[in-house]
Design a protein around this motif. Structure first.
Motif, PDB file in Angstrom:
ATOM      1  N   LYS A 121       0.827  -1.278   0.107  1.00  0.00           N
ATOM      2  CA  LYS A 121       0.086  -0.120  -0.135  1.00  0.00           C
ATOM      3  C   LYS A 121       0.789   1.339  -0.031  1.00  0.00           C
ATOM      4  O   LYS A 121       0.575   2.183  -0.664  1.00  0.00           O
ATOM      5  CB  LYS A 121      -0.921  -0.131   1.254  1.00  0.00           C
ATOM      6  CG  LYS A 121      -2.168   0.791   1.223  1.00  0.00           C
ATOM      7  CD  LYS A 121      -3.254   0.002   0.482  1.00  0.00           C
ATOM      8  CE  LYS A 121      -4.151   1.040   0.148  1.00  0.00           C
ATOM      9  NZ  LYS A 121      -5.228   0.353  -1.142  1.00  0.00           N
ATOM     10  N   GLY A 122       1.930   1.209   0.613  1.00  0.00           N
ATOM     11  CA  GLY A 122       2.921   2.234   0.715  1.00  0.00           C
ATOM     12  C   GLY A 122       3.748   2.682  -0.493  1.00  0.00           C
ATOM     13  O   GLY A 122       3.647   3.633  -0.895  1.00  0.00           O
ATOM     14  N   VAL A 123       4.209   1.347  -0.989  1.00  0.00           N
ATOM     15  CA  VAL A 123       4.860   1.704  -2.459  1.00  0.00           C
ATOM     16  C   VAL A 123       3.859   2.027  -3.471  1.00  0.00           C
ATOM     17  O   VAL A 123       4.540   2.787  -4.191  1.00  0.00           O
ATOM     18  CB  VAL A 123       5.584   0.062  -2.500  1.00  0.00           C
ATOM     19  CG1 VAL A 123       5.891   0.126  -4.137  1.00  0.00           C
ATOM     20  CG2 VAL A 123       6.508  -0.133  -1.640  1.00  0.00           C
ATOM     21  N   GLU A 124       2.718   1.880  -3.275  1.00  0.00           N
ATOM     22  CA  GLU A 124       1.924   1.970  -4.474  1.00  0.00           C
ATOM     23  C   GLU A 124       2.152   3.657  -4.508  1.00  0.00           C
ATOM     24  O   GLU A 124       1.751   4.254  -5.629  1.00  0.00           O
ATOM     25  CB  GLU A 124       0.305   1.783  -4.277  1.00  0.00           C
ATOM     26  CG  GLU A 124       0.091   0.282  -4.657  1.00  0.00           C
ATOM     27  CD  GLU A 124      -1.372  -0.047  -4.224  1.00  0.00           C
ATOM     28  OE1 GLU A 124      -2.173   0.762  -3.462  1.00  0.00           O
ATOM     29  OE2 GLU A 124      -1.695  -1.215  -4.140  1.00  0.00           O
ATOM     30  N   VAL A 125       2.024   4.413  -3.414  1.00  0.00           N
ATOM     31  CA  VAL A 125       1.901   5.978  -3.590  1.00  0.00           C
ATOM     32  C   VAL A 125       3.129   6.658  -3.462  1.00  0.00           C
ATOM     33  O   VAL A 125       3.503   7.888  -3.667  1.00  0.00           O
ATOM     34  CB  VAL A 125       0.934   6.459  -2.448  1.00  0.00           C
ATOM     35  CG1 VAL A 125      -0.450   5.872  -2.550  1.00  0.00           C
ATOM     36  CG2 VAL A 125       1.410   6.282  -1.255  1.00  0.00           C
ATOM     37  N   ALA A 126       4.420   5.747  -3.186  1.00  0.00           N
ATOM     38  CA  ALA A 126       5.823   6.246  -2.778  1.00  0.00           C
ATOM     39  C   ALA A 126       6.431   6.886  -4.148  1.00  0.00           C
ATOM     40  O   ALA A 126       6.293   6.328  -5.299  1.00  0.00           O
ATOM     41  CB  ALA A 126       6.472   5.449  -2.219  1.00  0.00           C
ATOM     42  N   ALA A 127       6.966   7.839  -4.038  1.00  0.00           N
ATOM     43  CA  ALA A 127       7.469   8.679  -5.163  1.00  0.00           C
ATOM     44  C   ALA A 127       9.063   8.592  -5.043  1.00  0.00           C
ATOM     45  O   ALA A 127       9.706   9.062  -6.092  1.00  0.00           O
ATOM     46  CB  ALA A 127       7.084  10.038  -5.302  1.00  0.00           C
ATOM     47  N   GLY A 128       9.513   7.920  -4.141  1.00  0.00           N
ATOM     48  CA  GLY A 128      11.167   8.327  -4.066  1.00  0.00           C
ATOM     49  C   GLY A 128      11.848   7.086  -4.892  1.00  0.00           C
ATOM     50  O   GLY A 128      11.286   6.214  -5.495  1.00  0.00           O
ATOM     51  N   SER A 129      13.120   7.487  -4.845  1.00  0.00           N
ATOM     52  CA  SER A 129      13.876   6.559  -5.666  1.00  0.00           C
ATOM     53  C   SER A 129      14.423   5.181  -4.822  1.00  0.00           C
ATOM     54  O   SER A 129      14.962   4.244  -5.105  1.00  0.00           O
ATOM     55  CB  SER A 129      15.312   7.073  -6.011  1.00  0.00           C
ATOM     56  OG  SER A 129      16.081   7.580  -4.800  1.00  0.00           O
TER      57      SER A 129
END
Length: 196
Positions: free
Chosen positions: A84-92
């Protein structure tokens, strides 16, 4: 930029009737303390994934500049919250943080992120794992190259298998304190810190 994904969805079963994230500590709650250390480390994107007692947790932290998302599948296991977190994460990179690891300091987060950013320049698939005296701890940082692998991951208790399958890309970071090993599971753990 590294995105911090803070897992705050668990049932706290081993703590009895208490939600360990909402226990008081030094004038704040455990989860507020963890998030404050991440904020003090200058992390721009902090994503808190809630589940169990989501409303209470959200209310406790809504004054902080973090992104709060709810995981309706939290009872299936930790992996669903990571996804769920990775779905919205924008980082490298995705730094997978446990909300009850409140003793990791801002400087320690900075050293882990700095090591990751340096390693990423040499290896776009790096996975950074902190350790203390050869014992692996948290948070682990995955390069965003693993986004699809994480989102498709079927094992529900975390991404250890992804780490094992990519051993040549693991970069270990030696830490000076055992903070990366210390979480809060049992009433006795909380009693110890309350007496400090």
């Amino acid at each position: 930029m590294v995105s911090a994904i803070v897992l705050a969805a668990g049932l706290s079963k081993r703590m009895g009737n208490e939600n360990k994230l909402l226990l008081p500590y030094n004038g704040k709650t455990i989860i507020e303390t963890t998030l404050q250390h991440l904020l003090d480390a200058g992390i721009e994107e902090i994503i808190v994934v809630t589940g169990h007692e989501a409303q209470l947790v959200s209310t406790t932290i809504r004054h902080l500049p973090v992104i709060i998302i709810y995981n309706p599948l939290y009872e299936k296991g930790m992996t669903t919250s990571i996804q769920k977190g990775v779905e919205v994460a924008a980082g490298s990179g995705y730094m997978i943080c446990l909300a009850d690891m409140f003793s990791i300091t801002a400087l320690e987060y900075i050293s882990i992120i700095t090591a990751f950013e340096t390693q990423l320049q040499n290896d776009e698939k790096c996975i950074c794992v902190p350790r203390y005296k050869n014992e692996k701890g948290n948070p682990v940082i995955f390069s965003a190259a693993y986004r699809a692998d994480i989102l498709q991951h079927k094992e529900m208790e975390g991404c250890k298998k992804i780490v094992e399958q990519n051993k040549t890309h693991i970069h270990r970071i030696d830490m000076q304190t055992p903070h990366i090993l210390e979480d809060l599971d049992y009433p006795d753990d909380y009693k110890k810190i309350s007496m400090e």
